[in-house]
Design a protein around this motif. Structure first.
Motif, short mmCIF file in Angstrom:
data_model
loop_
_atom_site.label_atom_id
_atom_site.label_comp_id
_atom_site.label_asym_id
_atom_site.label_seq_id
_atom_site.Cartn_x
_atom_site.Cartn_y
_atom_site.Cartn_z
N ASN A 199 0.84 -1.21 0.00
CA ASN A 199 0.00 0.00 0.00
C ASN A 199 0.87 1.25 0.00
N TYR A 200 1.91 1.28 0.82
CA TYR A 200 2.84 2.41 0.86
C TYR A 200 3.46 2.66 -0.51
N VAL A 223 4.16 -3.94 -8.15
CA VAL A 223 5.03 -4.43 -7.08
C VAL A 223 5.25 -5.91 -7.34
N THR A 224 6.51 -6.33 -7.26
CA THR A 224 6.84 -7.73 -7.48
C THR A 224 7.46 -8.32 -6.22
N ASN A 246 -2.70 -14.47 -0.75
CA ASN A 246 -3.69 -13.66 -0.03
C ASN A 246 -3.71 -12.22 -0.51
N ALA A 247 -2.58 -11.74 -1.04
CA ALA A 247 -2.50 -10.39 -1.57
C ALA A 247 -2.98 -10.31 -3.01
N SER A 248 -3.48 -11.42 -3.55
CA SER A 248 -3.99 -11.50 -4.93
C SER A 248 -2.91 -11.23 -5.97
N MET A 249 -1.67 -11.60 -5.66
CA MET A 249 -0.59 -11.42 -6.62
C MET A 249 -0.74 -12.42 -7.76
N ARG A 260 -1.21 -1.80 -9.40
CA ARG A 260 -2.06 -0.81 -8.72
C ARG A 260 -3.40 -0.70 -9.44
N LYS A 261 -4.45 -0.66 -8.67
CA LYS A 261 -5.80 -0.48 -9.25
C LYS A 261 -5.99 1.00 -9.55
N GLU A 262 -6.40 1.27 -10.74
CA GLU A 262 -6.61 2.67 -11.17
C GLU A 262 -7.92 3.19 -10.68
#
Length: 70
Positions: free
Chosen positions: A11-12, A22-23, A39-42, A68-70
């Motif tokens: 999130n940061y 983010v990878t 769990n983070a939906s990666m 990132r979701k726009e």
């Protein structure tokens, strides 16, 4: 607390640093980190087959990504 910490960092990076992606990568033997990434939906981003030898056992390097979701 691993998932909460991981999601806090993600999130940061999205909110305050403007990252679009983010990878993360981990050994295939690291079931805890794989669960956190799930769990983070990666999304799957790549696999390096037999990249590590850990305790005499070959292990893949698993890469995942989150956009990132726009």
């Amino acid at each position: 607390y691993g998932s909460e910490a991981f999601l806090g960092v993600v999130n940061y990076l999205f909110v305050f640093k403007g990252m679009r992606k983010v990878t993360a990568g981990t050994m295939s033997l690291n079931k805890g980190m794989l669960k956190i990434m799930e769990n983070a939906s990666m999304l799957d981003d790549g696999v390096y087959k037999d990249h590590f030898i850990f305790n005499g056992q070959f292990a893949d390097l698993i890469h995942k990504a989150l956009f990132r979701k726009e």
